[in-house]
Motif scaffolding. Structure first.
Motif, PDB file in Angstrom:
ATOM      1  N   PHE A  65       0.831  -1.210   0.000  1.00  0.00           N
ATOM      2  CA  PHE A  65       0.000   0.000   0.000  1.00  0.00           C
ATOM      3  C   PHE A  65       0.866   1.260   0.000  1.00  0.00           C
ATOM      4  N   PHE A  66       1.952   1.195   0.756  1.00  0.00           N
ATOM      5  CA  PHE A  66       2.841   2.346   0.836  1.00  0.00           C
ATOM      6  C   PHE A  66       3.373   2.713  -0.550  1.00  0.00           C
ATOM      7  N   PHE A  67       3.837   1.682  -1.276  1.00  0.00           N
ATOM      8  CA  PHE A  67       4.386   1.984  -2.603  1.00  0.00           C
ATOM      9  C   PHE A  67       3.295   2.377  -3.588  1.00  0.00           C
ATOM     10  N   MET A  68       2.085   1.910  -3.358  1.00  0.00           N
ATOM     11  CA  MET A  68       0.978   2.294  -4.237  1.00  0.00           C
ATOM     12  C   MET A  68       0.526   3.735  -3.956  1.00  0.00           C
ATOM     13  N   LEU A 126       5.390  -2.755  -9.991  1.00  0.00           N
ATOM     14  CA  LEU A 126       6.066  -2.995  -8.716  1.00  0.00           C
ATOM     15  C   LEU A 126       5.065  -3.560  -7.692  1.00  0.00           C
ATOM     16  N   GLY A 127       3.878  -2.950  -7.672  1.00  0.00           N
ATOM     17  CA  GLY A 127       2.837  -3.412  -6.756  1.00  0.00           C
ATOM     18  C   GLY A 127       2.454  -4.847  -7.053  1.00  0.00           C
ATOM     19  N   TYR A 128       2.313  -5.162  -8.340  1.00  0.00           N
ATOM     20  CA  TYR A 128       1.923  -6.518  -8.740  1.00  0.00           C
ATOM     21  C   TYR A 128       2.975  -7.520  -8.273  1.00  0.00           C
ATOM     22  N   VAL A 129       4.245  -7.204  -8.478  1.00  0.00           N
ATOM     23  CA  VAL A 129       5.322  -8.118  -8.097  1.00  0.00           C
ATOM     24  C   VAL A 129       5.293  -8.353  -6.586  1.00  0.00           C
ATOM     25  N   LEU A 130       5.163  -7.279  -5.820  1.00  0.00           N
ATOM     26  CA  LEU A 130       5.143  -7.415  -4.359  1.00  0.00           C
ATOM     27  C   LEU A 130       3.948  -8.243  -3.907  1.00  0.00           C
ATOM     28  N   TRP A 131       2.793  -7.954  -4.505  1.00  0.00           N
ATOM     29  CA  TRP A 131       1.551  -8.607  -4.096  1.00  0.00           C
ATOM     30  C   TRP A 131       1.603 -10.116  -4.353  1.00  0.00           C
ATOM     31  N   THR A 132       2.045 -10.474  -5.562  1.00  0.00           N
ATOM     32  CA  THR A 132       2.134 -11.902  -5.866  1.00  0.00           C
ATOM     33  C   THR A 132       3.166 -12.574  -4.972  1.00  0.00           C
ATOM     34  N   ILE A 160       2.158   8.434 -17.398  1.00  0.00           N
ATOM     35  CA  ILE A 160       1.709   7.086 -17.750  1.00  0.00           C
ATOM     36  C   ILE A 160       2.808   6.071 -17.427  1.00  0.00           C
ATOM     37  N   THR A 161       4.050   6.394 -17.822  1.00  0.00           N
ATOM     38  CA  THR A 161       5.171   5.483 -17.564  1.00  0.00           C
ATOM     39  C   THR A 161       5.337   5.245 -16.073  1.00  0.00           C
ATOM     40  N   PHE A 162       5.309   6.350 -15.325  1.00  0.00           N
ATOM     41  CA  PHE A 162       5.544   6.278 -13.884  1.00  0.00           C
ATOM     42  C   PHE A 162       4.489   5.403 -13.204  1.00  0.00           C
ATOM     43  N   ILE A 163       3.217   5.648 -13.558  1.00  0.00           N
ATOM     44  CA  ILE A 163       2.153   4.875 -12.927  1.00  0.00           C
ATOM     45  C   ILE A 163       2.241   3.411 -13.345  1.00  0.00           C
ATOM     46  N   GLY A 164       2.562   3.172 -14.596  1.00  0.00           N
ATOM     47  CA  GLY A 164       2.720   1.791 -15.079  1.00  0.00           C
ATOM     48  C   GLY A 164       3.793   1.067 -14.296  1.00  0.00           C
ATOM     49  N   VAL A 165       4.948   1.700 -14.115  1.00  0.00           N
ATOM     50  CA  VAL A 165       6.060   1.083 -13.387  1.00  0.00           C
ATOM     51  C   VAL A 165       5.654   0.814 -11.943  1.00  0.00           C
ATOM     52  N   GLN A 166       4.960   1.789 -11.329  1.00  0.00           N
ATOM     53  CA  GLN A 166       4.543   1.611  -9.939  1.00  0.00           C
ATOM     54  C   GLN A 166       3.561   0.449  -9.814  1.00  0.00           C
ATOM     55  N   LEU A 167       2.617   0.337 -10.787  1.00  0.00           N
ATOM     56  CA  LEU A 167       1.663  -0.758 -10.741  1.00  0.00           C
ATOM     57  C   LEU A 167       2.381  -2.099 -10.890  1.00  0.00           C
TER      58      LEU A 167
END
Lengths: 485, 281
Positions: B7-10, B71-77, B62-69
């Motif tokens: 959540f913090f990184f999101m 990152l979130g996906y990797v952490l979540w999985t 767009i790039t920044f949000i994509g990269v952050q998402l």
């Protein structure tokens, strides 16, 4: 003479209501900066002249005390009524029908916009120098009456009493502006020793002789307010003095008053140390002791003069002279006023100007050189200073002991301005404090206009290689321009 | 606790977006006129330059949000795998993937190439002399000379019929001078010649998005167009010495028909000879 004066501290009276910063983060950062940068009150002092250090301690003590009393310190300025300056935000006389909440005032001076929370100070009458709590004004009513908040004034002023609204407010405003814009070259006391001054050439002006170079007043006269105001506005091309055109008229006015105040303070100190130096400098003291007087007697002589009021007379005389000169300089009569209009710059006029320029009588060539390059023979001769002693190196010196270069007339840069009246004033009144002499009265106004036309034509002379070895040819007459209006 | 970091990184992209959205309200945006057009450039070219900026801002957002998402996906999985009963699979090391390398080289390169080509038009009309607007080509209206620490301005004077003379490269007897106060017509492109007397300065009109270095020994033409009449700030944008902060001046844009009267007024001031009207015959 009853003296009324106001000491002005650095306590801020007005509150600046800026835009509130958004975000606690910014506020936190600001608080951190405020905490770490330290808010130490430095007690600033005006520096003294070099001559001051040559006086015996009793002399130094007297000079320091008297300047402190009548002029104060940078952080506690004394607004001395005797000085012919715009000191206060407004000055007026009390009219009829004063009540404790509203006092009608006929304003004679309105220097700055009046705002609530300014002080009202009585300059005469039964409220004069009453050290009660200052009466803060609430508003300026219509018809110029000054309103006070409840419960109003404890004592009513009589009709005809003089009152100052915002005592010393102009100097206070000027001091802040001076610190922001001028101080780093011209120095706290206007001594031209600010922190950036060592890197500058030419040197910034030292105000403390009361002499300003570029004026439109006659040779014997001090500078006028208009001259200082113009210099602040336009800058001095060819030097480090930039233009401060974006200052508001009020800011410009306050700066001029503050610079004049520094100049008067400096002038008084200059004259006073000069007077004391004759008998009470360390050198004179040693000589007198050698001559058989006892040291204690000489010291007593000075303290007696201070306590007995003879020194006070000397001091008052000095101040009166300085004040008179500044007042006279503001009058119409001190202005350089040509009696004839600027002559058209015809080829004949330029040729006449050139002849005058080369004449033995005016001897412009001695400094400015035959072609006006500022390389006349005086620039590599040993010249004498105003006291008649030889200068240390070849070349010309001004009254402040700086080596000055005569103007190169071919550059088209005119330090005192490029209007015909500016060049005319330079010739008529000379450049004060420099070897540039005044020709007003020596030459007729027509002849001076011819000279102005010649000088203004010099930058447009056509030069070809090898011209340096031939006689210089004057430029052609400039084309006619439609008159403005 | 692991989920907290996700959540913090999101929160980072959310905060970034929020601060960008509220910034103009606090005046933390481009200089420009007040009111509804706050932060909008005061010149047509300036608005084109702003559009380029906004385009880059959108791409990077767009790039920044994509990269952050991602990152979130990797952490979540990763967390999901951690919490599954009996699952011993940890993070694994994979050798480089050729496809991935190609993709993340080609895509940014294509984006950069697009930006480079897309901005050429604006760049040319701003900087390339032959692409300047027709009405300013080789017609400078004033010469602005920067010096420590002020702007000195030289206008061509008026001829005997009251028309503006052409600006000559060298000073003329008819020239008019001003300092820290540039007056030019509004509502049409105007050009100045930029020079410096000493070190490098930079002619900066923030509200018009004009910035041009003044280089010793060069005469650089700069053109701009103020839509509306008004006063604009002129600054130096090159640290030129201890008095750099003093180099604030004023650019006053006035309607075309007021330009010649202004020059007349300057002529009048500059030819003042101190003779009192009453005394003059």
């Amino acid at each position: 003479m009853k003296k009324s004066e106001f000491s002005i501290g650095t306590r801020s009276t007005g509150t600046a209501r800026g835009r509130a910063f958004p975000g606690a983060l910014t506020a936190g950062l600001l608080a951190m900066v405020a905490l770490t940068s330290g808010c130490v009150r430095h007690d600033a002092e005006f520096s003294h002249r070099e001559e001051y250090n040559e006086l015996i301690p009793e002399g130094q003590e007297y000079v320091h005390k008297v300047l402190g009393t009548y002029f104060g310190k940078p952080t506690r300025i004394v607004a001395w009524e005797k000085l012919p300056l715009k000191l206060h935000a407004a000055v007026g006389t009390v009219g009829e029908g004063a009540t404790s909440l509203s006092v009608p005032v006929n304003f004679t001076q309105e220097n700055l916009p009046l705002r609530p929370e300014l002080e009202a100070a009585w300059l005469s009458g039964n409220l004069f120098q009453k050290n009660d709590t200052p009466a803060l004004i609430e508003a300026i009513g219509e018809n110029g009456s000054v309103m006070f908040p409840d419960p109003g004034l404890a004592q009513l002023p009589a009709a005809g009493d003089r009152v100052a609204i915002g005592p010393g407010e102009v100097l206070k405003f000027g001091r802040v502006l001076y610190a922001e814009h001028c101080l780093h070259c011209h120095g706290v006391s206007g001594d031209s020793h600010g922190p950036t001054a060592p890197y500058l050439n030419p040197k910034p002006r030292d105000f403390r002789r009361g002499i300003f170079k570029f004026t439109t007043t006659v040779a014997a006269s001090r500078a006028s307010r208009t001259d200082l105001s113009r210099t602040i506005d336009e800058g001095i091309p060819g030097t480090y003095m930039p233009s401060f055109k974006l200052l508001t008229p009020d800011e410009n006015m306050a700066l001029v008053e503050y610079v004049l105040w520094l100049a008067m303070r400096g002038e008084v100190e200059y004259q006073l140390t000069g007077q004391l130096k004759n008998d009470y400098s360390n050198e004179a003291f040693a000589d007198r002791v050698k001559g058989g007087e006892s040291a204690a007697e000489i010291r007593k002589e000075l303290t007696d003069a201070v306590n007995g009021g003879e020194m006070a007379d000397t001091f008052n005389g000095i101040v009166d002279t300085a004040v008179e000169r500044w007042v006279a300089a503001q009058e119409e009569a001190s202005l350089v006023t040509p009696t004839v209009k600027h002559l058209e710059a015809t080829a004949e006029s330029i040729a006449r100007g050139r002849a005058l320029y080369l004449s033995k009588d005016l001897n412009c060539v001695a400094c400015h050189g035959e072609a006006g390059l500022g390389d006349g023979p005086q620039t590599y001769s040993i010249t004498k200073n105003s006291a008649g002693a030889d200068n240390p190196t070849p070349g010309l010196y001004d009254d402040w002991g700086n080596l000055v270069v005569p103007r190169n007339l071919t550059t088209g840069i005119y330090r005192g301005g490029r209007r015909p009246i500016d060049l005319f004033s330079r010739l008529h009144g000379g450049i004060k404090g420099t070897p540039m002499p005044a020709f007003g009265g020596k030459k007729s106004d027509e002849e001076l206009w011819d000279l102005v036309n010649y000088i203004m034509s010099v930058p447009y002379e056509k030069r070809t290689p090898g011209d340096g070895s031939k006689e210089a040819k004057p430029a052609e007459a400039p084309p006619q321009v439609a008159a403005g209006g | 606790m692991k989920k907290f970091w996700v959540f913090f990184f999101m929160l980072v992209p959310v905060l970034a977006l929020w601060s960008c959205i509220v910034a103009p309200g606090y005046g933390w945006w481009f200089p420009g006129s007040d009111g509804p057009s706050k932060g909008v450039a005061a010149s047509p070219l300036g608005r084109r330059i702003d559009d380029l900026f906004y385009m880059i801002l959108v791409i990077t957002t767009i790039t920044f949000i994509g990269v952050q998402l991602a990152l979130g996906y990797v952490l979540w999985t990763g967390i999901r795998r951690d919490n599954r009963e009996g699952d011993v699979e940890k993070a694994w090391f994979s050798h480089g993937s050729h496809e991935l390398e190609v993709i993340w080289s080609i895509v940014p390169a294509a984006v950069l190439l697009f930006i480079a080509l897309y901005q050429m038009d604006v760049w040319a009309s701003y900087r390339v002399k032959t692409h300047f607007p027709e009405e300013v080509q080789n017609k400078p209206m004033a010469e602005v000379t920067a010096r420590q620490f002020e702007w000195r301005i030289r206008y061509p004077g008026l001829d005997e019929n009251g028309n503006v003379l052409p600006l000559m490269p060298d000073p003329q007897p008819t020239d008019l001078y001003a300092v820290n106060d540039l007056h030019l017509p509004s509502g049409r492109p105007v050009m100045i010649n930029l020079k410096t007397q000493d070190v490098q300065h930079s002619f900066f009109l923030p509200e018009l998005r004009v910035k041009q270095d003044a280089v010793p020994g060069l005469v650089i033409p700069v053109w701009f167009e103020a839509d509306k009449s008004g006063e604009y700030t002129l600054l130096c944008a090159e640290l030129c010495g201890w008095g750099h902060y003093k180099m604030k001046a004023r650019f006053v844009a006035r309607p075309e028909e007021e330009f010649i009267p202004y020059l007349r007024e300057l002529t009048k001031q500059q030819s003042y000879d101190g003779v009192k009207e009453a005394a003059a015959q």
